[in-house]
Scaffold this motif. Sequence first.
Motif, short mmCIF file in Angstrom:
data_model
loop_
_atom_site.label_atom_id
_atom_site.label_comp_id
_atom_site.label_asym_id
_atom_site.label_seq_id
_atom_site.Cartn_x
_atom_site.Cartn_y
_atom_site.Cartn_z
N GLN A 107 0.90 -1.17 0.09
CA GLN A 107 -0.09 0.08 0.10
C GLN A 107 0.78 1.37 0.08
O GLN A 107 0.53 2.43 -0.43
N GLN A 108 1.91 1.12 0.44
CA GLN A 108 2.95 2.55 0.65
C GLN A 108 3.77 2.55 -0.48
O GLN A 108 4.46 3.47 -0.81
N HIS A 109 3.71 1.59 -1.49
CA HIS A 109 4.35 1.68 -2.81
C HIS A 109 3.57 1.58 -4.13
O HIS A 109 4.12 1.68 -5.20
N THR A 110 2.37 1.93 -4.08
CA THR A 110 1.52 1.71 -5.18
C THR A 110 0.37 2.78 -5.22
O THR A 110 -0.02 3.46 -4.21
N THR A 111 -0.33 2.71 -6.34
CA THR A 111 -1.53 3.43 -6.49
C THR A 111 -2.79 2.65 -6.47
O THR A 111 -2.44 1.65 -7.02
N PRO A 112 -3.95 3.38 -6.26
CA PRO A 112 -5.16 2.64 -6.30
C PRO A 112 -5.44 2.08 -7.85
O PRO A 112 -6.10 0.80 -7.98
N ASN A 113 -4.72 2.36 -8.70
CA ASN A 113 -4.90 1.86 -10.14
C ASN A 113 -3.92 0.97 -10.50
O ASN A 113 -4.16 0.19 -11.70
N ASP A 114 -3.15 0.49 -9.85
CA ASP A 114 -1.74 -0.40 -10.08
C ASP A 114 -2.59 -2.16 -10.14
O ASP A 114 -3.30 -2.20 -9.32
N VAL A 115 -1.98 -2.65 -10.95
CA VAL A 115 -2.25 -4.05 -11.17
C VAL A 115 -0.94 -4.87 -11.61
O VAL A 115 -0.44 -4.70 -12.38
N VAL A 116 -0.51 -5.72 -10.55
CA VAL A 116 0.72 -6.55 -10.75
C VAL A 116 0.53 -8.03 -10.57
O VAL A 116 0.08 -8.38 -9.48
N THR A 117 0.85 -8.73 -11.50
CA THR A 117 0.83 -10.34 -11.38
C THR A 117 2.06 -10.96 -11.39
O THR A 117 2.91 -10.67 -12.35
N VAL A 118 2.45 -11.89 -10.49
CA VAL A 118 3.58 -12.45 -10.18
C VAL A 118 3.44 -14.19 -10.59
O VAL A 118 2.36 -14.47 -9.91
N ILE A 119 4.06 -14.56 -11.28
CA ILE A 119 3.95 -15.89 -11.61
C ILE A 119 5.38 -16.70 -10.94
O ILE A 119 6.43 -16.12 -11.34
N ALA A 120 5.20 -17.82 -10.43
CA ALA A 120 6.32 -18.41 -9.96
C ALA A 120 6.14 -20.06 -9.94
O ALA A 120 4.99 -20.41 -9.68
N THR A 121 7.17 -20.50 -9.80
CA THR A 121 7.12 -22.11 -9.74
C THR A 121 6.46 -22.50 -8.39
O THR A 121 5.61 -23.52 -8.45
N GLU A 122 6.87 -21.89 -7.43
CA GLU A 122 6.50 -22.10 -6.05
C GLU A 122 6.03 -20.80 -5.52
O GLU A 122 6.91 -19.73 -5.85
#
Length: 267
Positions: free
Chosen positions: A212-227
Motif C-alpha cells: 500500500q505504501q508503494h502503489t496507487t489504487p490503479n496498479d495491477v501487478v501479477t507475479v508468476i512463480a514455480t512455487e
Amino acid sequence: MCELMGMSANVPTDICFSFSGLMQRGGRTGPHCDGWGVAFYEGGGLRCFHDPQPCHSSAIAQLIETYPIKSENVICHIRQANVGQVSLANTHPFSRELWGQYWTFAHNGQMQSFVPMQGPFQSVGSTDSEAIFCDLLNRLRAQFEQRPPLEALMACMADACAEYASQGVCNLLISNGDWLFTLCTSKLAWITRRAPFGPAQLSDVELSVDFQQHTTPNDVVTVIATEPLTSNESWHTYAPGEWRLWQGGNVILEGRLGLTDGPGAEK
C-alpha cells in the motif's frame, strides 16, 4: 528442476521484493545453484542479466535485489542443470529477435531426445530449453511472414506447446515485451495484487513489505512463480496443461492443452 518467475504489470514496476525471495532458492534454501538470469523489457528495449554462479551469492543478483529496475514484463530463471553444462551460454532466459521485437524464453522441465525444427534460429548453448525456444521461433516464422493477429499467434503457440508437453515436462515463460505467455505442465502458481493492497512476507527470507505504501489504487501487478514466494498470501495454482496470456497484469487469453497421460502431465 529449475524455477521460474515472471511479472506482468500495468505500470512500470520493480521486482526487488520477489527477487529477494527467489534468489535464496538459488543455492541457499533450494538446490538451483547452476546459474540464473533475468530479463526486463523497457519499451522496445530489453535489459538482460546472466550469471552462471549461484544466485544467492552472486554480486550481480545482489544488484538486481537492491536496484529498482522498473518494467511491465519480466522473466527470471534460476537453474538446476540437467541438460547441458553449467556455463553462461546455458543460462536462461534466452533471447532472439522476431518480427522486429525481442523475444525472451525461460523453461523448467526436461525433454527426452528433443529434435528441433531446422531454420534460421539456432542454439548457442547445449540445453534442451534453448532448442525448444529456437524450434518455436522457427515454427512461427515458417507459418507467418509477418506478425499475425494475436489469436492466430496463440493458436500456433498452443499447438507447438502441446507437442513439447507430449515429450516431457514443459513449464515455460515467453514474452515479446507486449505480453507474457505462461504454460504449466506440472507446477506453476500466480498471484495478482491490486487495490486494496496489503502486506506480504517472503517465505525464504525474513523480509516483508506493505504494498500500500508503494502503489496507487490503479496498479495491477501479477507475479508468476514455480512455487509461491510469500507465506501470508493466497496464490492460485495452474492446472496441468493450462496456459495464460498476461498483459498489464490481467489475463487476456487462456486455454488448456488437455494433458492427461503424456510425459508433461501431473503424476
